[in-house]
Enzyme design. Structure first.
Site, PDB file in Angstrom:
ATOM      1  N   ALA A  85       0.793  -1.351  -0.037  1.00 14.94           N
ATOM      2  CA  ALA A  85       0.146   0.201  -0.008  1.00 14.94           C
ATOM      3  C   ALA A  85       1.013   1.345  -0.129  1.00 14.94           C
ATOM      4  O   ALA A  85       0.439   2.064  -0.576  1.00 14.94           O
ATOM      5  CB  ALA A  85      -0.924  -0.136   1.166  1.00 14.94           C
ATOM      6  N   TYR A  86       2.130   1.191   0.619  1.00 12.41           N
ATOM      7  CA  TYR A  86       2.675   2.565   1.011  1.00 12.41           C
ATOM      8  C   TYR A  86       3.390   2.706  -0.504  1.00 12.41           C
ATOM      9  O   TYR A  86       3.621   3.728  -1.019  1.00 12.41           O
ATOM     10  CB  TYR A  86       3.909   2.227   1.741  1.00 12.41           C
ATOM     11  CG  TYR A  86       4.838   3.231   1.932  1.00 12.41           C
ATOM     12  CD1 TYR A  86       4.678   4.487   2.845  1.00 12.41           C
ATOM     13  CD2 TYR A  86       6.114   3.277   1.209  1.00 12.41           C
ATOM     14  CE1 TYR A  86       5.576   5.405   3.039  1.00 12.41           C
ATOM     15  CE2 TYR A  86       6.896   4.292   1.377  1.00 12.41           C
ATOM     16  CZ  TYR A  86       6.637   5.413   2.189  1.00 12.41           C
ATOM     17  OH  TYR A  86       7.588   6.672   2.474  1.00 12.41           O
ATOM     18  N   ARG A  87       3.790   1.625  -1.278  1.00  8.52           N
ATOM     19  CA  ARG A  87       4.364   1.774  -2.470  1.00  8.52           C
ATOM     20  C   ARG A  87       3.197   2.148  -3.823  1.00  8.52           C
ATOM     21  O   ARG A  87       3.700   2.382  -4.824  1.00  8.52           O
ATOM     22  CB  ARG A  87       5.226   0.642  -2.872  1.00  8.52           C
ATOM     23  CG  ARG A  87       6.550   0.218  -2.144  1.00  8.52           C
ATOM     24  CD  ARG A  87       7.209  -1.018  -2.246  1.00  8.52           C
ATOM     25  NE  ARG A  87       8.254  -1.058  -1.415  1.00  8.52           N
ATOM     26  CZ  ARG A  87       9.513  -0.745  -1.851  1.00  8.52           C
ATOM     27  NH1 ARG A  87       9.648   0.264  -2.957  1.00  8.52           N
ATOM     28  NH2 ARG A  87      10.553  -0.688  -1.094  1.00  8.52           N
TER      29      ARG A  87
END
Length: 208
Positions: A111-113
């Site tokens: 999700a962060y990426r």
């Protein structure tokens, strides 16, 4: 860590107190093992000061390494006990950017990426038994996340240091029983572990 959870399940206890009680229990276990291993060598004595210093440094370094890793693992265990799914709601030891590894990312490294994933639903958490000057290491751990959450067991910081943390967008998380160790003027600005977990629940899919 597993033995500590077995001895101190504390599942009906608030997360803040559960964390502290397990840490106390683990340290008692560690100290017993440490004495069993180290006392025979100490009682046998040393022929050189250099030998004594080397032994003492090894003991202190082992204590420091154990303490930091212990806090991280106990935090992970509490996340799971509180219903957070590893790999879906949080990730332990992810890579946010090349060479940067916060202790925890929420909800995940994937999700962060993902550029399409809203930054407002991202969180990171660092764990440090003491912060002192080490809190600055947290600032650059996850570039997409503006506010860095730092869980510490340090019993108090000065008002000046707390202001410096706040200006750097570092949000201090302290187990509730330890907050009274901090200056009265900043206590209301400190987040408890239970409050942080509440914030994470609001980030779950389907939450407005």
């Amino acid at each position: 860590m597993r033995k500590t959870v077995e001895l101190r399940p504390e599942l009906g206890t608030p997360p803040d107190k559960r964390l502290l009680r397990r840490r106390e229990c683990e340290f008692e276990i560690f100290r017993s093992v440490e004495e069993a291993v180290e006392l025979p060598a100490i009682r046998a004595g040393f022929t050189e000061l250099r030998e004594f210093i080397s032994r003492a440094q090894a003991v202190l370094q082992r204590r420091k390494a154990r303490s930091g890793r212990s806090l991280e693992l106990h935090t992970r265990e509490i996340l799971i006990e509180e219903g957070f799914r590893e790999g879906a709601d949080f990730q332990h030891g992810p890579q946010s950017e090349p060479g940067k590894r916060p202790d925890f990312l929420f909800p995940s490294e994937a999700a962060y990426r993902d550029p399409a994933f809203p930054t407002t639903r991202l969180r990171m958490l660092a764990t440090k038994t003491t912060c002192r000057d080490r809190w600055r290491q947290v600032i650059n751990q996850a570039d997409r996340i503006s506010v860095k959450h730092l869980l510490t067991l340090q019993e108090g910081v000065s008002e000046a240091q707390f202001r410096e943390m706040t200006q750097a967008n570092v949000q201090l998380i302290v187990p509730e029983p330890l907050i009274e160790k901090f200056p009265a003027s900043i206590r209301t600005d400190i987040v408890t572990l239970e409050s942080f977990l509440g914030d994470l629940r609001l980030l779950a899919p389907g939450t407005p």
